[in-house]
Enzyme design. Structure first.
Site, PDB file in Angstrom:
ATOM      1  CG  ASP A 104      -2.535   8.535  -0.819  1.00 46.69           C
ATOM      2  OD1 ASP A 104      -3.561   9.105  -0.432  1.00 46.69           O
ATOM      3  OD2 ASP A 104      -1.981   7.646  -0.161  1.00 46.69           O
ATOM      4  CE  LYS A 132      -5.581   4.718  -1.045  1.00 48.67           C
ATOM      5  NZ  LYS A 132      -4.656   4.580   0.097  1.00 48.67           N
ATOM      6  CG  PHE A 154      -2.306   0.253   3.249  1.00 52.32           C
ATOM      7  CD1 PHE A 154      -1.509   1.112   2.505  1.00 52.32           C
ATOM      8  CD2 PHE A 154      -1.715  -0.847   3.837  1.00 52.32           C
ATOM      9  CE1 PHE A 154      -0.154   0.878   2.345  1.00 52.32           C
ATOM     10  CE2 PHE A 154      -0.355  -1.101   3.684  1.00 52.32           C
ATOM     11  CZ  PHE A 154       0.429  -0.241   2.942  1.00 52.32           C
ATOM     12  CG  ASP A 161       6.106  -0.274  -0.812  1.00 51.36           C
ATOM     13  OD1 ASP A 161       5.537   0.660  -1.401  1.00 51.36           O
ATOM     14  OD2 ASP A 161       6.819  -0.104   0.208  1.00 51.36           O
ATOM     15  NE  ARG A 167       8.494  -1.572  -4.135  1.00 53.12           N
ATOM     16  CZ  ARG A 167       8.057  -0.356  -3.801  1.00 53.12           C
ATOM     17  NH1 ARG A 167       6.970   0.123  -4.372  1.00 53.12           N
ATOM     18  NH2 ARG A 167       8.703   0.380  -2.926  1.00 53.12           N
TER      19      ARG A 167
HETATM   20  C1  PRP Z   1       3.856   6.084  -3.332  1.00 51.40           C
HETATM   21  C2  PRP Z   1       3.196   5.860  -4.670  1.00 51.40           C
HETATM   22  C3  PRP Z   1       3.204   7.247  -5.277  1.00 51.40           C
HETATM   23  C4  PRP Z   1       3.024   8.160  -4.079  1.00 51.40           C
HETATM   24  C5  PRP Z   1       1.603   8.607  -3.960  1.00 51.40           C
HETATM   25  O1  PRP Z   1       5.250   6.088  -3.513  1.00 51.40           O
HETATM   26  O2  PRP Z   1       3.938   4.964  -5.457  1.00 51.40           O
HETATM   27  O3  PRP Z   1       4.420   7.519  -5.912  1.00 51.40           O
HETATM   28  O4  PRP Z   1       3.386   7.364  -2.929  1.00 51.40           O
HETATM   29  O5  PRP Z   1       1.395   9.336  -2.777  1.00 51.40           O
HETATM   30  P1  PRP Z   1       1.098  10.883  -2.733  1.00 51.40           P
HETATM   31  O6  PRP Z   1       0.113  11.219  -3.820  1.00 51.40           O
HETATM   32  O7  PRP Z   1       0.513  11.095  -1.377  1.00 51.40           O
HETATM   33  O8  PRP Z   1       2.390  11.613  -2.908  1.00 51.40           O
HETATM   34  P2  PRP Z   1       6.283   5.947  -2.316  1.00 51.40           P
HETATM   35  O9  PRP Z   1       6.703   7.314  -1.907  1.00 51.40           O
HETATM   36  O10 PRP Z   1       5.712   5.063  -1.263  1.00 51.40           O
HETATM   37  O11 PRP Z   1       7.533   5.254  -2.957  1.00 51.40           O
HETATM   38  P3  PRP Z   1       7.549   3.866  -3.771  1.00 51.40           P
HETATM   39  O12 PRP Z   1       6.885   4.143  -5.071  1.00 51.40           O
HETATM   40  O13 PRP Z   1       8.978   3.557  -3.913  1.00 51.40           O
HETATM   41  O14 PRP Z   1       6.806   2.858  -2.941  1.00 51.40           O
HETATM   42 MG    MG Z   2       5.730   3.041  -1.178  1.00 51.42          MG
END
Ligand code: PRP
Ligand code: MG
Ligand code: MN
Length: 182
Positions: A104, A132, A154, A161, A167
């Site tokens: 992201d 993204k 989103f 999740d 998930r």
């Molecule tokens: C989410 C996703 C990536 C990260 C991407 O993890 O799984 O690891 O965010 O976002 P970014 O590029 O802006 O850093 P999250 O921190 O929600 O934890 P999770 O995987 O346990 O849901």
């Molecule tokens: Mg997450």
């Protein structure tokens, strides 16, 4: 369970399966049979993708897991990347393949890559299921293998999740606002 909560199925099960098979082939072709490869799953989001991807990689890889989080239950990144669980094995002189569900802003990956670099791996590559690009603030963060480029929406399911739920949904969907507005 999700009645009226799905705005659009963005990537269905067949599309996921076909693309992951292709990605597995591309990864298999990139490395050598005698390379020592560690696939590093970024928990928790990466676990479903990792499980499917690793079975499409025809190399003697090992699997390790690292838990980091930045979203803390919300829908957008807080920018604080926290390491909750570190790898079990040393990655020194090994080829590391980081497996993520989504890039992201790129903050999570940037942090993980910088940390793993200090442990002297032979190489670090990144494989993500979703990208993204519109949301990227860390412009230098890029995947070597990317399943699907997606719009700035989103998305939930297949490891991703909302508030730790969904998930287990086997496809990726854009929710109706009702889902997260309660
Ligand atoms: C989410 C996703 C990536 C990260 C991407 O993890 O799984 O690891 O965010 O976002 P970014 O590029 O802006 O850093 P999250 O921190 O929600 O934890 P999770 O995987 O346990 O849901
Ligand atoms: Mg997450
Ligand atoms: Mn994650």
């Amino acid at each position: 369970m999700l009645e009226g909560m799905i705005k659009e199925v963005l990537i269905d099960e067949k599309q996921l399966k076909d693309r992951i098979k292709e990605m597995g082939k591309n990864i298999t072709n990139h490395y050598n049979e005698d390379d020592e490869i560690v696939m590093v799953c970024i928990l928790r989001g990466g676990f479903i993708f990792m499980a499917d991807l690793v079975r499409q990689v025809e190399l003697p890889v090992s699997c390790d897991f690292m838990d980091v989080t930045s979203y803390e239950g919300g829908t957008t990144s807080t920018g604080n990347v926290r390491i909750i669980k570190d790898l079990e094995e040393s990655i020194e002189d090994k080829h590391v393949l980081i497996v993520e569900d989504i890039i992201d802003t790129g903050l999570t990956l940037k942090h993980v890559i910088n940390m793993l670099k200090t442990r002297k791996p032979k190489s670090i590559k990144v494989c993500t299921l979703l990208d993204k690009p519109e949301r990227r603030t860390e412009k230098e963060v890029e995947a070597d293998w990317n399943g699907f480029e997606i719009p700035n929406e989103f998305v939930i399911g297949y490891g991703l999740d909302y508030d730790e739920k969904y998930r287990n949904i086997p496809y990726i969907f854009i929710p109706e606002p009702e889902l997260y507005e309660g």
